[in-house]
Design a protein around this motif. Sequence first.
Motif, PDB file in Angstrom:
ATOM      1  N   PRO A  13      -0.465   2.372  -4.499  1.00 50.45           N
ATOM      2  CA  PRO A  13      -0.609   3.833  -4.336  1.00 50.45           C
ATOM      3  C   PRO A  13      -1.971   4.285  -3.824  1.00 50.45           C
ATOM      4  N   HIS A  14      -3.041   3.538  -4.132  1.00 52.62           N
ATOM      5  CA  HIS A  14      -4.383   4.014  -3.808  1.00 52.62           C
ATOM      6  C   HIS A  14      -4.917   3.467  -2.485  1.00 52.62           C
ATOM      7  N   LEU A  15      -4.205   2.539  -1.858  1.00 53.71           N
ATOM      8  CA  LEU A  15      -4.674   1.962  -0.596  1.00 53.71           C
ATOM      9  C   LEU A  15      -4.202   2.800   0.584  1.00 53.71           C
ATOM     10  N   HIS A  49      -1.719   9.524   9.504  1.00 51.65           N
ATOM     11  CA  HIS A  49      -1.907   9.222   8.077  1.00 51.65           C
ATOM     12  C   HIS A  49      -2.509   7.831   7.858  1.00 51.65           C
ATOM     13  N   ALA A  50      -3.124   7.258   8.872  1.00 55.25           N
ATOM     14  CA  ALA A  50      -3.644   5.891   8.763  1.00 55.25           C
ATOM     15  C   ALA A  50      -4.608   5.731   7.598  1.00 55.25           C
ATOM     16  N   ALA A  51      -5.450   6.728   7.347  1.00 53.62           N
ATOM     17  CA  ALA A  51      -6.457   6.624   6.290  1.00 53.62           C
ATOM     18  C   ALA A  51      -6.017   7.258   4.977  1.00 53.62           C
ATOM     19  N   THR A  52      -4.764   7.701   4.908  1.00 54.55           N
ATOM     20  CA  THR A  52      -4.265   8.397   3.723  1.00 54.55           C
ATOM     21  C   THR A  52      -3.730   7.408   2.689  1.00 54.55           C
ATOM     22  N   PRO A  53      -4.194   7.485   1.432  1.00 51.88           N
ATOM     23  CA  PRO A  53      -3.562   6.658   0.386  1.00 51.88           C
ATOM     24  C   PRO A  53      -2.076   6.972   0.307  1.00 51.88           C
ATOM     25  N   THR A  54      -1.270   5.958   0.110  1.00 51.49           N
ATOM     26  CA  THR A  54       0.173   6.188   0.187  1.00 51.49           C
ATOM     27  C   THR A  54       0.679   7.108  -0.918  1.00 51.49           C
ATOM     28  N   GLN A  55      -0.050   7.205  -2.043  1.00 49.71           N
ATOM     29  CA  GLN A  55       0.389   8.120  -3.095  1.00 49.71           C
ATOM     30  C   GLN A  55       0.319   9.582  -2.648  1.00 49.71           C
ATOM     31  N   ASP A  56      -0.444   9.857  -1.597  1.00 51.23           N
ATOM     32  CA  ASP A  56      -0.580  11.222  -1.105  1.00 51.23           C
ATOM     33  C   ASP A  56       0.406  11.540   0.023  1.00 51.23           C
ATOM     34  N   LEU A  57       1.245  10.590   0.379  1.00 53.23           N
ATOM     35  CA  LEU A  57       2.243  10.814   1.417  1.00 53.23           C
ATOM     36  C   LEU A  57       3.541  11.327   0.807  1.00 53.23           C
ATOM     37  N   ALA A  58       4.303  12.065   1.596  1.00 53.96           N
ATOM     38  CA  ALA A  58       5.647  12.467   1.163  1.00 53.96           C
ATOM     39  C   ALA A  58       6.504  11.224   0.954  1.00 53.96           C
ATOM     40  N   TYR A  59       7.530  11.363   0.098  1.00 50.90           N
ATOM     41  CA  TYR A  59       8.318  10.176  -0.243  1.00 50.90           C
ATOM     42  C   TYR A  59       8.985   9.576   0.983  1.00 50.90           C
ATOM     43  N   GLY A  60       9.492  10.413   1.878  1.00 46.93           N
ATOM     44  CA  GLY A  60      10.101   9.894   3.098  1.00 46.93           C
ATOM     45  C   GLY A  60       9.110   9.109   3.935  1.00 46.93           C
ATOM     46  N   GLU A  61       7.855   9.566   3.958  1.00 50.39           N
ATOM     47  CA  GLU A  61       6.820   8.841   4.693  1.00 50.39           C
ATOM     48  C   GLU A  61       6.502   7.504   4.030  1.00 50.39           C
ATOM     49  N   GLN A  62       6.549   7.458   2.715  1.00 49.33           N
ATOM     50  CA  GLN A  62       6.347   6.189   2.011  1.00 49.33           C
ATOM     51  C   GLN A  62       7.435   5.187   2.383  1.00 49.33           C
ATOM     52  N   ARG A  63       8.672   5.664   2.519  1.00 48.60           N
ATOM     53  CA  ARG A  63       9.757   4.767   2.916  1.00 48.60           C
ATOM     54  C   ARG A  63       9.519   4.228   4.325  1.00 48.60           C
ATOM     55  N   MET A  68      17.526   5.394   2.093  1.00 46.69           N
ATOM     56  CA  MET A  68      17.534   6.853   1.990  1.00 46.69           C
ATOM     57  C   MET A  68      17.429   7.351   0.552  1.00 46.69           C
ATOM     58  N   ALA A  69      17.367   6.448  -0.424  1.00 42.40           N
ATOM     59  CA  ALA A  69      17.347   6.853  -1.834  1.00 42.40           C
ATOM     60  C   ALA A  69      16.103   7.687  -2.129  1.00 42.40           C
ATOM     61  N   GLY A  70      16.316   8.878  -2.666  1.00 42.41           N
ATOM     62  CA  GLY A  70      15.216   9.746  -3.055  1.00 42.41           C
ATOM     63  C   GLY A  70      14.533  10.477  -1.923  1.00 42.41           C
ATOM     64  N   VAL A  71      14.985  10.268  -0.685  1.00 42.76           N
ATOM     65  CA  VAL A  71      14.340  10.904   0.464  1.00 42.76           C
ATOM     66  C   VAL A  71      14.878  12.334   0.603  1.00 42.76           C
TER      67      VAL A  71
END
Length: 246
Positions: free
Chosen positions: A92-94, A140-154, A175-178
């Motif tokens: 989440p923090h990387l 979003h290259a420098a954005t920690p993944t915890q700060d991305l929308a769930y669809g973006e995390q997928r 698509m689960a949770g998106v």
Amino acid sequence: MSALLELRHVDKRYGGLHVTRDVSFQLAAGDRLALIGPNGAGKTTLVHQISGVVGSDGGEVWLRGENVTRLSQAQRVRRGLARTFQITTLAPHLPAQRQIEMALFEREGLGGGLWRSVDSYPHLSQEARELLERFGLAAHAATPTQDLAYGEQRLIEMALALALRPKVLLLDEPMAGVPKGDGGRLLAALDALPRELGVLIIEHDMDLVFRLANRILVLCEGAVLADGTPDEIRRSPAVRAAYLGN
């Protein structure tokens, strides 16, 4: 065409519970095979068996002509198998790009050199940026993944899987949770997957299944109920009775 992935009579039991039963099928380059079935049918367990998360009590898993039944997850990845999970497994923090760079370093056998500056591997940093661009995530290259929308995390998870240059890609409910607002981007990414990939996808969204799949495998009580084209599956009385309904 020879199979990229082949299951031969795969079985799994947990005590008295027979979770997968004598499952056999093949996946070729370019296949988009949807694995569907009622809850508890054994779909996720079967994908765990394919990827090496759990062992099998019977049968064999073959990957690109090699029996990988006794190989670890990491060994299967090195032979061309990648997967995503039903629930995101990102750090989440990387930052997004750093996570992709780490996957690229491992692919190239450079994991032991992560103490070195990223600038020491400019071609891998460039590849990571290109993967982010492919999925519309360059901003979003420098954005920690915890700060991305769930669809973006997928989407990041799919980029990580493709960073390994797999021949076979397993997608567990992408698509689960998106949220619906992010669904279009994820669907576009699925459509744009390299055509030479063999893709096995678990998905409950039947509209998505019938749009993406050229074959559908129906699992019921751990066993293969049907394996055919979307039209064949749609017309099957047994499948309608067990899963699709009227």
